[in-house]
Write an enzyme that holds these catalytic residues in place. Structure first.
Site, PDB file in Angstrom:
ATOM      1  N   GLY A  74       0.541  -1.143  -0.239  1.00  0.00           N
ATOM      2  CA  GLY A  74       0.140   0.048   0.074  1.00  0.00           C
ATOM      3  C   GLY A  74       1.348   1.559   0.078  1.00  0.00           C
ATOM      4  O   GLY A  74       1.505   1.083   0.385  1.00  0.00           O
ATOM      5  N   GLN A 109       3.319   9.775   1.335  1.00  0.00           N
ATOM      6  CA  GLN A 109       4.535   9.023   1.368  1.00  0.00           C
ATOM      7  C   GLN A 109       5.636   9.165  -0.161  1.00  0.00           C
ATOM      8  O   GLN A 109       6.351   9.028  -0.128  1.00  0.00           O
ATOM      9  CB  GLN A 109       4.399   7.307   1.409  1.00  0.00           C
ATOM     10  CG  GLN A 109       4.363   7.211   2.747  1.00  0.00           C
ATOM     11  CD  GLN A 109       3.396   5.476   2.876  1.00  0.00           C
ATOM     12  OE1 GLN A 109       2.571   4.950   2.100  1.00  0.00           O
ATOM     13  NE2 GLN A 109       4.529   4.671   2.848  1.00  0.00           N
ATOM     14  N   CYS A 118       5.588  -0.523   6.432  1.00  0.00           N
ATOM     15  CA  CYS A 118       5.653   0.424   5.970  1.00  0.00           C
ATOM     16  C   CYS A 118       7.048   1.265   4.975  1.00  0.00           C
ATOM     17  O   CYS A 118       7.440   0.805   5.467  1.00  0.00           O
ATOM     18  CB  CYS A 118       5.263   1.814   7.155  1.00  0.00           C
ATOM     19  SG  CYS A 118       5.043   3.692   6.223  1.00  0.00           S
ATOM     20  N   LEU A 119       6.861   0.975   4.001  1.00  0.00           N
ATOM     21  CA  LEU A 119       7.751   2.289   3.251  1.00  0.00           C
ATOM     22  C   LEU A 119       8.652   3.544   3.174  1.00  0.00           C
ATOM     23  O   LEU A 119       9.545   3.962   3.499  1.00  0.00           O
ATOM     24  CB  LEU A 119       7.455   2.231   1.502  1.00  0.00           C
ATOM     25  CG  LEU A 119       6.910   0.752   0.313  1.00  0.00           C
ATOM     26  CD1 LEU A 119       6.027   0.981  -0.236  1.00  0.00           C
ATOM     27  CD2 LEU A 119       8.256  -0.363   0.539  1.00  0.00           C
ATOM     28  N   HIS A 126      -3.865   1.664   8.229  1.00  0.00           N
ATOM     29  CA  HIS A 126      -2.796   2.351   7.986  1.00  0.00           C
ATOM     30  C   HIS A 126      -2.479   3.829   7.284  1.00  0.00           C
ATOM     31  O   HIS A 126      -2.125   4.285   7.750  1.00  0.00           O
ATOM     32  CB  HIS A 126      -2.171   1.007   7.926  1.00  0.00           C
ATOM     33  CG  HIS A 126      -0.275   1.191   8.025  1.00  0.00           C
ATOM     34  ND1 HIS A 126       0.561   1.048   8.412  1.00  0.00           N
ATOM     35  CD2 HIS A 126      -0.192   2.021   6.485  1.00  0.00           C
ATOM     36  CE1 HIS A 126       1.373   1.651   8.057  1.00  0.00           C
ATOM     37  NE2 HIS A 126       1.249   2.160   6.951  1.00  0.00           N
ATOM     38  N   GLU A 127      -3.048   2.843   5.896  1.00  0.00           N
ATOM     39  CA  GLU A 127      -2.963   4.487   5.189  1.00  0.00           C
ATOM     40  C   GLU A 127      -3.733   5.269   5.043  1.00  0.00           C
ATOM     41  O   GLU A 127      -3.562   6.373   5.004  1.00  0.00           O
ATOM     42  CB  GLU A 127      -3.531   3.109   3.696  1.00  0.00           C
ATOM     43  CG  GLU A 127      -2.769   2.315   2.954  1.00  0.00           C
ATOM     44  CD  GLU A 127      -1.156   2.825   2.691  1.00  0.00           C
ATOM     45  OE1 GLU A 127      -0.915   3.906   3.328  1.00  0.00           O
ATOM     46  OE2 GLU A 127      -0.075   1.732   3.436  1.00  0.00           O
ATOM     47  N   HIS A 177      -2.625   7.383   8.107  1.00  0.00           N
ATOM     48  CA  HIS A 177      -1.036   8.607   6.464  1.00  0.00           C
ATOM     49  C   HIS A 177      -1.395   9.968   5.519  1.00  0.00           C
ATOM     50  O   HIS A 177      -0.990  10.979   6.076  1.00  0.00           O
ATOM     51  CB  HIS A 177      -0.545   7.566   5.674  1.00  0.00           C
ATOM     52  CG  HIS A 177       0.206   6.649   5.738  1.00  0.00           C
ATOM     53  ND1 HIS A 177       1.815   7.197   5.789  1.00  0.00           N
ATOM     54  CD2 HIS A 177       0.587   5.474   6.189  1.00  0.00           C
ATOM     55  CE1 HIS A 177       2.570   5.919   5.944  1.00  0.00           C
ATOM     56  NE2 HIS A 177       2.755   4.884   5.238  1.00  0.00           N
TER      57      HIS A 177
HETATM   58 NI    NI Z   1       2.919   3.461   5.917  1.00  0.00          NI
END
Ligand code: NI
Length: 168
Positions: free
Chosen positions: A46, A51, A95-96, A137-138, A141
């Site tokens: 995701g 990000q 998470c990236l 999670h997203e 963000h």
């Molecule tokens: Ni993330």
């Protein structure tokens, strides 16, 4: 299309709140295409626009999370809202923006979300397991909330130290 650079913790841009998308224009479509390319290149499940440094309320998710395959269209969520959360699940989350980090985070087991797709149509989707986890999670963000905010104090310090070392 282009792979964009991932904003990595503790970059303060990750803490900014993203703004709603008013019009789905060429700029938004290009952003989403770049996000797709970036997510697959980085092997993420995701990715939120913040990000890649764009403070727009958009996230994407790998269709594999919804029981599909990589050949299926990427799941795109514009101006997402969490409508309902049920049950709980335990599991490790990555998470990236936190490369190499996996931390246990308790989440709802089933999550209902409402969002807009790239055609500007509003839809609702209920996700379970990792998809439910991705929804939460997203969406976090987009409000500047991060993986590290969902772990205990000790784990938080460990993550900070690891990423500081990696940044050197
Ligand atoms: Ni993330």
């Amino acid at each position: 299309m282009a792979v964009r650079e991932i904003v990595v913790f503790p970059d303060p841009r990750l803490r900014e709140v993203s703004t709603s998308v008013e019009d789905i224009d060429d700029e938004i479509r290009e952003l989403v295409r770049d996000m797709q390319e970036t997510m697959y290149f980085k092997e993420g499940a995701g990715l939120a626009a913040v990000q890649v440094g764009e403070h727009k309320r958009i996230f994407i998710a790998d269709p594999v999370l919804a029981g599909g395959t990589r050949e299926d269209p990427t799941l795109v969520f514009i101006n997402p809202e969490i409508l309902d959360e049920e049950g709980t699940q335990d599991g490790d989350e990555g998470c990236l923006s936190f490369p190499g980090i996996f931390a246990p985070v308790k989440r709802a087991a089933q999550v209902k979300i409402r969002a807009m797709n790239l055609e500007g149509e509003t839809f609702e989707m209920t996700g379970e397991g990792i998809l439910a986890r991705a929804f939460l999670h997203e969406t976090e963000h987009l409000d500047g909330k991060l993986l590290i905010d969902n772990v205990g104090r000790i784990k938080r310090e460990v993550i900070k130290r690891k990423l500081k070392k990696a940044a050197k």
